[in-house]
Structure formats: C-alpha cells, structure tokens
Design a protein around this motif. Sequence first.
Motif, mmCIF file in Angstrom:
data_model
loop_
_atom_site.group_PDB
_atom_site.id
_atom_site.type_symbol
_atom_site.label_atom_id
_atom_site.label_comp_id
_atom_site.label_asym_id
_atom_site.label_seq_id
_atom_site.Cartn_x
_atom_site.Cartn_y
_atom_site.Cartn_z
ATOM 1 N N LEU A 76 -4.051 -4.916 106.412
ATOM 2 C CA LEU A 76 -3.991 -3.490 106.101
ATOM 3 C C LEU A 76 -4.248 -3.300 104.609
ATOM 4 O O LEU A 76 -3.709 -4.019 103.784
ATOM 5 N N HIS A 77 -5.081 -2.309 104.297
ATOM 6 C CA HIS A 77 -5.432 -1.999 102.906
ATOM 7 C C HIS A 77 -5.312 -0.509 102.643
ATOM 8 O O HIS A 77 -5.441 0.296 103.549
ATOM 9 N N THR A 78 -5.121 -0.187 101.379
ATOM 10 C CA THR A 78 -5.277 1.205 100.961
ATOM 11 C C THR A 78 -6.161 1.210 99.727
ATOM 12 O O THR A 78 -6.334 0.188 99.070
ATOM 13 N N LYS A 87 -10.004 1.002 93.791
ATOM 14 C CA LYS A 87 -9.604 -0.377 94.081
ATOM 15 C C LYS A 87 -8.847 -0.442 95.394
ATOM 16 O O LYS A 87 -8.187 0.512 95.775
ATOM 17 N N MET A 88 -8.928 -1.591 96.032
ATOM 18 C CA MET A 88 -8.212 -1.776 97.292
ATOM 19 C C MET A 88 -6.958 -2.604 97.044
ATOM 20 O O MET A 88 -6.971 -3.545 96.272
ATOM 21 N N ARG A 89 -5.891 -2.214 97.719
ATOM 22 C CA ARG A 89 -4.624 -2.919 97.601
ATOM 23 C C ARG A 89 -4.097 -3.221 99.002
ATOM 24 O O ARG A 89 -4.211 -2.389 99.895
ATOM 25 N N ARG A 109 -6.664 4.537 103.716
ATOM 26 C CA ARG A 109 -6.161 3.340 104.386
ATOM 27 C C ARG A 109 -7.180 2.832 105.414
ATOM 28 O O ARG A 109 -7.887 3.614 106.036
ATOM 29 N N HIS A 110 -7.211 1.513 105.560
ATOM 30 C CA HIS A 110 -8.129 0.895 106.529
ATOM 31 C C HIS A 110 -7.620 -0.486 106.903
ATOM 32 O O HIS A 110 -6.737 -1.022 106.239
ATOM 33 N N ILE A 111 -8.192 -1.023 107.968
ATOM 34 C CA ILE A 111 -7.925 -2.419 108.312
ATOM 35 C C ILE A 111 -9.095 -3.211 107.754
ATOM 36 O O ILE A 111 -10.242 -2.985 108.131
ATOM 37 N N MET A 112 -8.792 -4.085 106.803
ATOM 38 C CA MET A 112 -9.839 -4.863 106.147
ATOM 39 C C MET A 112 -10.110 -6.130 106.950
ATOM 40 O O MET A 112 -9.177 -6.876 107.264
ATOM 41 N N LEU A 113 -11.378 -6.346 107.278
ATOM 42 C CA LEU A 113 -11.762 -7.594 107.936
ATOM 43 C C LEU A 113 -12.375 -8.496 106.881
ATOM 44 O O LEU A 113 -13.292 -8.087 106.176
HETATM 45 CU CU LIG Z 1 -10.068 -3.102 101.986
#
Ligand SMILES: [Cu+2]
Length: 163
Positions: A76-78, A87-89, A109-113
Amino acid sequence: MMKKLQTGVLSLLITVAIALGAQAQTSGNITVQSIWARATPPGAKTAAVYLTLANNGTTDDKLVAASTPIAGMAGLHTEIMDNGVMKMRPLKSVDVKPGGTATLKPGGRHIMLMGLKQALKQGDHFPITLTFEHAPPLTVQVEVAKVGAAKPDMGDMHGMKGM
Ligand SMILES: [Cu+2]
C-alpha cells in the motif's frame, strides 16, 4: 463454420464472465469495485492498482495487504507533496469506516506492484488478493486501462453504460 460460431460464442461468454468478475465483489462487510490499473510501458517494473472499498457493516475494517502472482511484491502506498515534488510513501493500511467508502485513485493512495513480471496491456485482466483486518481475504480481477488513464474505462469497453 458451425465450430467457428461456437468458438465465437464461447469466447464471448468468457469475456462476459471476466467483465462481471471485474465488477463489485464482496467479502464479509467489504465490497470492492472499480478495480483497475494503467497499462505499463515495455520493461516497466512497477505499476499501481486502484479500487474502491465500501464497508457495509457497523464496525471499522481496513485493507492491510495485497498480493498478485504477476508481481514480486505488492504494497500500500500514498502520494504526498514534498517541496513541490510528488513522492510515494508506504502506507500501513487503508481504513474503511462503517457505511463509508475509501477510493484508491491516481494522485493518491494505491496498491504498488513492484518486481512486475509482465507488462500490463490495455484490456488484460490479472488477479489480486486483498487482505483485510476483519473481512476474509478476497481475490478480485484487475482491469487494465490505457496508459495514462485517469479512471477505469471498463464501462465503455464492455458497453455496460445505461444498463
Ligand atoms: Cu507507489
């Protein structure tokens, strides 16, 4: 001739089944819908999955993890603005309040692959398994939209508008 027709009908049925699979799915009190990702350029090692969660229950729940066979890792990222730079965290969880919804979408927010094993092509589908704090794990199909899409295009793709 007849065989060709049958094959056509069969592939149509499979397409419909996949389209339905991409629609809302429920696990416990959580409903997941509008599950999509953007197509990736060749050689890309990362992608993001977007979706909308709804909590139909009377207690809090959260999305805590995700996994998919097409990527080495999913998290999980935001996205945050840091001195004017996006920036992504990593994010611990996505909360879904009772009667509320949580939307993962571009710019947020997203699910980072990570460690993507194959390019995502528009029109493709792939499975992702979502883990919640309370609701049982749920595997849903992700629809791949075009590169740079701002929203899922499955409504147009399958002519479901107005149905
Ligand atoms: Cu991300």
